[in-house]
Design a protein around this motif. Structure first.
Motif, PDB file in Angstrom:
ATOM      1  N   UNK A   1       0.834  -1.204   0.000  1.00  0.00           N
ATOM      2  CA  UNK A   1       0.000   0.000   0.000  1.00  0.00           C
ATOM      3  C   UNK A   1       0.868   1.254   0.000  1.00  0.00           C
ATOM      4  N   UNK A   2       1.950   1.246   0.772  1.00  0.00           N
ATOM      5  CA  UNK A   2       2.852   2.397   0.815  1.00  0.00           C
ATOM      6  C   UNK A   2       3.548   2.617  -0.534  1.00  0.00           C
ATOM      7  N   UNK A   3       3.906   1.548  -1.190  1.00  0.00           N
ATOM      8  CA  UNK A   3       4.551   1.661  -2.499  1.00  0.00           C
ATOM      9  C   UNK A   3       3.576   2.238  -3.521  1.00  0.00           C
ATOM     10  N   UNK A   4       2.332   1.815  -3.472  1.00  0.00           N
ATOM     11  CA  UNK A   4       1.326   2.357  -4.391  1.00  0.00           C
ATOM     12  C   UNK A   4       1.102   3.851  -4.139  1.00  0.00           C
ATOM     13  N   UNK A   5       1.094   4.254  -2.855  1.00  0.00           N
ATOM     14  CA  UNK A   5       0.938   5.672  -2.533  1.00  0.00           C
ATOM     15  C   UNK A   5       2.115   6.488  -3.069  1.00  0.00           C
TER      16      UNK A   5
ATOM     17  N   UNK B   1       3.974   5.743  -5.750  1.00  0.00           N
ATOM     18  CA  UNK B   1       3.827   5.832  -7.209  1.00  0.00           C
ATOM     19  C   UNK B   1       2.743   6.843  -7.593  1.00  0.00           C
ATOM     20  N   UNK B   2       1.657   6.853  -6.854  1.00  0.00           N
ATOM     21  CA  UNK B   2       0.585   7.801  -7.124  1.00  0.00           C
ATOM     22  C   UNK B   2       1.067   9.244  -6.922  1.00  0.00           C
ATOM     23  N   UNK B   3       1.803   9.491  -5.831  1.00  0.00           N
ATOM     24  CA  UNK B   3       2.330  10.831  -5.568  1.00  0.00           C
ATOM     25  C   UNK B   3       3.318  11.263  -6.651  1.00  0.00           C
TER      26      UNK B   3
ATOM     27  N   UNK C   1       2.872  15.667 -13.297  1.00  0.00           N
ATOM     28  CA  UNK C   1       1.900  16.489 -14.017  1.00  0.00           C
ATOM     29  C   UNK C   1       1.940  17.947 -13.565  1.00  0.00           C
ATOM     30  N   UNK C   2       2.056  18.172 -12.252  1.00  0.00           N
ATOM     31  CA  UNK C   2       1.953  19.538 -11.723  1.00  0.00           C
ATOM     32  C   UNK C   2       3.290  20.260 -11.655  1.00  0.00           C
TER      33      UNK C   2
ATOM     34  N   UNK D   1       5.421  13.719  -2.437  1.00  0.00           N
ATOM     35  CA  UNK D   1       6.093  12.534  -2.989  1.00  0.00           C
ATOM     36  C   UNK D   1       7.257  12.104  -2.099  1.00  0.00           C
ATOM     37  N   UNK D   2       8.025  13.072  -1.625  1.00  0.00           N
ATOM     38  CA  UNK D   2       9.173  12.764  -0.765  1.00  0.00           C
ATOM     39  C   UNK D   2       8.730  12.047   0.503  1.00  0.00           C
ATOM     40  N   UNK D   3       7.642  12.543   1.110  1.00  0.00           N
ATOM     41  CA  UNK D   3       7.128  11.889   2.314  1.00  0.00           C
ATOM     42  C   UNK D   3       6.657  10.472   2.011  1.00  0.00           C
ATOM     43  N   UNK D   4       5.919  10.325   0.902  1.00  0.00           N
ATOM     44  CA  UNK D   4       5.432   8.989   0.514  1.00  0.00           C
ATOM     45  C   UNK D   4       6.594   8.052   0.193  1.00  0.00           C
ATOM     46  N   UNK D   5       7.629   8.585  -0.450  1.00  0.00           N
ATOM     47  CA  UNK D   5       8.801   7.769  -0.780  1.00  0.00           C
ATOM     48  C   UNK D   5       9.498   7.282   0.479  1.00  0.00           C
TER      49      UNK D   5
END
Length: 567
Positions: A264-268, A270-272, A278-279, A288-292
């Motif tokens: 689940x963390x890896x998917x989050x 990739x999503x971030x 895009x932005x 993204x850094x936090x999710x990574x």
């Protein structure tokens, strides 16, 4: 930009404004096995994943690093290259392109810059990733300038490529063309595999299914017929009461330590990352850094817990431990390319034929008319009959190691052990029939043979491999019963010399060494001299003539017709 018979990855829309860029052409015959992998921002590159056999994959990348990169771009480039050692070990790495590092001497892999320089850092990242660089001579030439090795070719395993050549430049280019052969077995079609979940089986229902009147079912049947009846009943019960799961190529990428929380963390993460691409906003980069970081720590925790679990279960389930160790090895192909009379072979079929030819050659076939006559040994009664006890068969079934692999008959030890009370009767009947007829079921003579390298000599010579056979589990049980009776016969008649330490209960290399040391010490105390001669017979077990062995066993009173068919 199109070449007949090839697919362009990426398409021409991905090229820059000057019409330049990095691309890979994939032959149409393997297009279905290839998928494009999203490139990182640290370099101008194209990446594809090639699906190989045995659920393995190859990561192929074409890279260009501009010599005019600023420090930010170079930092990203080295960071991305360092991440390659985190890719699962079952992934082959083949990376090539123009890296523009003239400061590195690839002959001895040294750099004349200080450790903080981008060239020195890149060289260190290749070492950390255990990458092998195959280009050792200049690939770029220009009049009035020193020739340099700028175009590089990396792999993470020895033996992935061969026949590397640097050909003349194409057109007006000052870079040579690098040509090489890639050795891999790709899947022309991805066929899902089925895995049997023995740990989730309904063994209560399976036991009821196998609790039948075996005596009437196997009455008046031959050994071959009884075997197929028993085997088919067991496999039929397994298909009903033991679930299966389909494994596709996508699930093959999932690591054994990957739990639901980690996934689940890896998917989050990739999503971030997709949102940030895009932005390009700073706040999205922070997300993204936090999710990574969260995914990184979740993966580290999962790996630690998984390895701790395997370490605890090493004694009871060593198979899982060695399977995990094997997954960490760089080169998983047990057999390298083999040299033959007609050249070197790399295909599985070619290797199998060459190994089979060698394994057969070591067996001794002699004329039965020239076998010497051996004197009869003194024994009370010959061993010409063996009583099969149902309770004894049950004990052997209950003692099976459930972590062992089944033979060609696919009868898993876990199933045989779980249903030992129900299967002791039919197997006892089958063993009695086999001994009475002096015949084995044909399937018991088949084996799954795995060649094992001896860790000496060249891996390209078939003579440096030894065969390990995986045979039928029920047949192994009967072998143990017969061996036990033979050993009792030999012991009761005093046929074993006191100097034999091998293959005897309570004796081993240690007892042999202790006995020898005791004798040597006594001789030295008596001022005597000691001369030792060490002998080793090449292919001792494989080269024993079967006819001569049977003749010798007969002279010792072991007169079982079954052994002749077994050998």
């Amino acid at each position: 930009m199109n070449i007949d018979g090839y697919k362009l990855i990426p398409n021409s829309e991905c090229l820059n404004e000057q019409g330049r860029g990095v691309l890979i052409y994939v032959h149409n015959s393997i297009v279905n096995c290839c998928t494009e992998v999203e490139a990182s921002q640290g370099s101008e590159s194209v990446w594809i994943k090639l699906s190989l056999q045995n659920n393995e994959n190859a990561l192929i990348g074409c890279v260009y690093r501009s010599p005019n990169n600023d420090s930010t771009a170079d930092n990203l480039f080295v960071e991305d290259f360092s991440k390659l050692d985190r890719v699962p070990n079952q992934v082959d790495h083949i990376i090539f392109g123009d890296f523009n590092f003239p400061e590195i001497n690839w002959t001895d892999e040294t750099c004349d810059k200080d450790p903080s320089h981008i060239s020195a850092r890149f060289l260190e990242s290749t070492r950390e990733g255990l990458l092998i660089q195959h280009i050792k001579e200049p690939t770029r030439w220009r009049d009035g300038q020193k020739s340099n090795t700028l175009d590089l070719l990396f792999t993470n395993k020895d033996g992935l490529i061969s026949d590397v050549e640097i050909l003349p430049p194409l057109g007006k280019s000052d870079h040579g063309i690098i040509v090489f052969n890639l050795h891999c077995a790709y899947n022309e079609s991805s066929i899902p595999k089925t895995k049997v979940l023995f740990n989730k089986g309904d063994y209560v229902g399976l036991r009821k299914e196998l609790d039948v009147d075996w005596e009437s079912i196997l009455s008046q049947k031959s050994t071959e017929e009884s075997w197929h009846i028993i085997k088919d009943r067991i496999l039929s019960a397994c298909s009903r009461y033991i679930p299966t799961v389909t494994i596709n190529n996508k699930s093959a990428w999932k690591q054994p330590w990957m739990n639901s929380q980690c996934l689940e963390k890896v998917k989050e993460k990739c999503k971030a990352w997709r949102v940030y691409l895009k932005s390009k906003q700073h706040r999205d980069k922070q997300k993204y850094t936090r999710a990574r970081n969260q995914a990184k720590w979740a993966c580290k925790k999962a790996v630690k817990e998984f390895e701790k679990k395997i370490a605890k279960l090493t004694k009871s389930n060593s198979k899982a431990f060695w399977k995990y160790v094997k997954s960490k090895l760089k080169n998983k192909d047990p057999v390298a390319e083999l040299d033959t009379e007609s050249g070197r072979v790399s295909t599985d079929q070619g290797k199998a034929n060459e190994l089979n030819k060698f394994f057969k050659s070591v067996f001794t076939i002699e004329d039965n008319n020239n076998i010497p006559t051996l004197p009869r040994k003194n024994y009370e009664n010959p061993l010409n009959h063996i009583n099969i006890n149902e309770n004894e068969v049950r004990e052997y079934l209950e003692d099976l190691n459930i972590n062992k692999s089944p033979g060609p008959d696919k009868l898993n030890p876990r199933v045989l052990k779980e249903a030992s009370s129900q299967l002791a009767k039919p197997f006892a009947i089958l063993y009695k029939q086999s001994l009475s007829e002096g015949k084995l079921p044909l399937e018991w003579k088949s084996a799954i043979i795995t060649p094992i390298f001896k860790n000496k000599g060249s891996k390209h010579q078939a003579t440096n491999y030894r065969p390990v056979s995986l045979t039928s589990v029920p047949c192994k049980i009967l072998e143990k019963i017969i061996r036990k009776k033979i050993m009792e016969h030999m012991n009761n008649n005093g046929f074993f010399t006191s100097f034999q330490h091998g293959f005897l209960e309570g004796r081993s290399c240690v007892t042999n060494l202790l006995s020898s040391l005791d004798y040597w010490t006594r001789v030295i105390d008596e001022k005597g001299a000691i001369d030792c001669i060490y002998m080793d017979f090449k292919k001792a077990f494989d080269s024993v003539p079967h006819s001569r062995l049977l003749h010798k066993m007969d002279s010792y009173g072991v007169q079982l017709k079954w052994l002749e068919d077994f050998l």
